[in-house]
Write a protein that holds these residues in place. Structure first.
Motif, PDB file in Angstrom:
ATOM      1  N   ASN A   1       0.863  -1.379   0.195  1.00 12.20           N
ATOM      2  CA  ASN A   1       0.074  -0.448  -0.087  1.00 12.20           C
ATOM      3  C   ASN A   1       0.880   0.744  -0.183  1.00 12.20           C
ATOM      4  O   ASN A   1       0.374   2.447  -0.105  1.00 12.20           O
ATOM      5  N   LYS A   2       1.882   1.090  -0.349  1.00 10.04           N
ATOM      6  CA  LYS A   2       2.931   2.429  -0.364  1.00 10.04           C
ATOM      7  C   LYS A   2       2.521   3.417  -1.345  1.00 10.04           C
ATOM      8  O   LYS A   2       2.196   4.146  -0.833  1.00 10.04           O
ATOM      9  N   GLY A   3       2.493   2.891  -2.193  1.00 11.86           N
ATOM     10  CA  GLY A   3       2.089   3.782  -3.633  1.00 11.86           C
ATOM     11  C   GLY A   3       0.632   4.317  -2.892  1.00 11.86           C
ATOM     12  O   GLY A   3       0.585   5.841  -3.760  1.00 11.86           O
ATOM     13  N   LEU A   4      -0.732   4.147  -2.378  1.00 11.99           N
ATOM     14  CA  LEU A   4      -1.622   4.392  -2.036  1.00 11.99           C
ATOM     15  C   LEU A   4      -0.795   5.608  -1.146  1.00 11.99           C
ATOM     16  O   LEU A   4      -1.701   6.760  -1.267  1.00 11.99           O
ATOM     17  N   LEU A   5      -0.517   5.605  -0.227  1.00 13.66           N
ATOM     18  CA  LEU A   5      -0.207   6.218   0.373  1.00 13.66           C
ATOM     19  C   LEU A   5       0.949   7.513  -0.035  1.00 13.66           C
ATOM     20  O   LEU A   5       0.397   8.825   0.812  1.00 13.66           O
ATOM     21  N   MET A   6       1.782   7.534  -0.993  1.00 12.95           N
ATOM     22  CA  MET A   6       1.751   8.182  -1.378  1.00 12.95           C
ATOM     23  C   MET A   6       0.906   9.389  -2.326  1.00 12.95           C
ATOM     24  O   MET A   6       1.296  10.270  -2.274  1.00 12.95           O
ATOM     25  N   LEU A   7       0.185   8.468  -2.922  1.00  7.59           N
ATOM     26  CA  LEU A   7      -1.367   9.261  -3.597  1.00  7.59           C
ATOM     27  C   LEU A   7      -2.171  10.142  -2.361  1.00  7.59           C
ATOM     28  O   LEU A   7      -2.340  11.219  -2.709  1.00  7.59           O
ATOM     29  N   LEU A   8      -2.285   9.060  -1.552  1.00 11.14           N
ATOM     30  CA  LEU A   8      -3.072  10.074  -0.191  1.00 11.14           C
ATOM     31  C   LEU A   8      -2.070  11.764   0.162  1.00 11.14           C
ATOM     32  O   LEU A   8      -2.707  12.354   0.722  1.00 11.14           O
ATOM     33  N   GLY A   9      -1.169  10.990   0.218  1.00 14.57           N
ATOM     34  CA  GLY A   9       0.263  12.429   0.649  1.00 14.57           C
ATOM     35  C   GLY A   9      -0.145  13.197   0.425  1.00 14.57           C
ATOM     36  O   GLY A   9      -0.373  14.812   0.662  1.00 14.57           O
ATOM     37  N   THR A  10      -0.328  13.306  -1.055  1.00 16.48           N
ATOM     38  CA  THR A  10       0.140  13.955  -2.547  1.00 16.48           C
ATOM     39  C   THR A  10      -1.683  15.181  -2.470  1.00 16.48           C
ATOM     40  O   THR A  10      -1.205  16.101  -2.536  1.00 16.48           O
ATOM     41  N   LEU A  11      -2.589  14.264  -2.071  1.00 17.15           N
ATOM     42  CA  LEU A  11      -3.319  14.784  -2.001  1.00 17.15           C
ATOM     43  C   LEU A  11      -3.385  15.527  -1.193  1.00 17.15           C
ATOM     44  O   LEU A  11      -4.490  16.710  -0.960  1.00 17.15           O
ATOM     45  N   LEU A  12      -3.388  15.445   0.034  1.00 13.47           N
ATOM     46  CA  LEU A  12      -3.200  16.415   1.474  1.00 13.47           C
ATOM     47  C   LEU A  12      -2.421  17.193   1.469  1.00 13.47           C
ATOM     48  O   LEU A  12      -2.897  18.896   2.059  1.00 13.47           O
ATOM     49  N   LEU A  13      -1.336  17.177   0.552  1.00 15.04           N
ATOM     50  CA  LEU A  13      -0.463  18.454   0.569  1.00 15.04           C
ATOM     51  C   LEU A  13      -1.141  19.711  -0.362  1.00 15.04           C
ATOM     52  O   LEU A  13      -1.409  20.558  -0.286  1.00 15.04           O
ATOM     53  N   ILE A  14      -1.674  18.546  -1.419  1.00 22.24           N
ATOM     54  CA  ILE A  14      -2.630  19.843  -2.545  1.00 22.24           C
ATOM     55  C   ILE A  14      -3.555  20.561  -1.455  1.00 22.24           C
ATOM     56  O   ILE A  14      -3.403  21.497  -2.207  1.00 22.24           O
TER      57      ILE A  14
END
Length: 178
Positions: A160-173
């Protein structure tokens, strides 16, 4: 399999050296002497009683190293001479420390050494002969691996590393947009 050669206590080697050479000097402690009248038992004898006064001890705080004893330790322990010398020095240093705090130094096959009120050592002879070295040996077997590798396998990335990176990016945006 690797066999580590005979491991023996320094104490046993000291006793056997005395039995073989009739005299042994223990550095900074004194000299043990076996009476020439004493006949050592053959290997077939199980237990032999030593007569009274078979072993004499002469206290000598400046007793020198017994080079013959060190060579004997080297031969029977298969250690290099500096290591055998160090082992013997450690044994005598610990023995003196115990004697200085009032603990007797019991040497199986010889007797007991104690420190008296005057600060000198007294020897009380034992009466049984120490078994031969061959009976007191220990063999240690060590497993040898066929191949030794110093590399570690790569760590697997969590699924789930890719999913965590996507969520982190969305949170940052989302934080930047607010």
């Amino acid at each position: 399999m690797l066999h580590i050669q005979l491991l023996m206590k320094i104490e046993q080697l000291i006793v056997q050296y005395l039995y073989n050479h009739k005299q042994v000097s223990i550095q900074d402690i004194g000299i043990f002497t076996l009476s020439p009248d004493v006949v050592m038992p053959t290997e077939s004898d199980k237990e032999t009683i030593l007569p009274d006064n078979a072993i004499q001890f002469e206290y000598n705080a400046k007793a020198a190293k017994d080079e013959g004893l060190i060579d004997f330790i080297v031969d029977h322990s298969h250690k290099i001479k500096p290591l055998a010398t160090s082992d013997l020095e450690s044994y005598t240093m610990l023995s003196r420390q115990f004697l200085n705090i009032g603990k007797p130094m019991e040497i199986e096959g010889l007797g007991t050494l104690i420190k008296n009120q005057q600060g000198t050592y007294e020897f009380i002879q034992g009466h049984t002969v120490n078994p031969k070295l061959e009976n007191n040996t220990v063999r240690i077997k060590e497993k040898i691996q066929d191949e030794i590798s110093f590399t570690t396998p790569p760590k697997e990335a969590p699924a789930n590393k890719g999913l965590l990176m996507l969520l982190g990016t969305l949170l940052l945006i989302g934080v930047a947009g607010a």
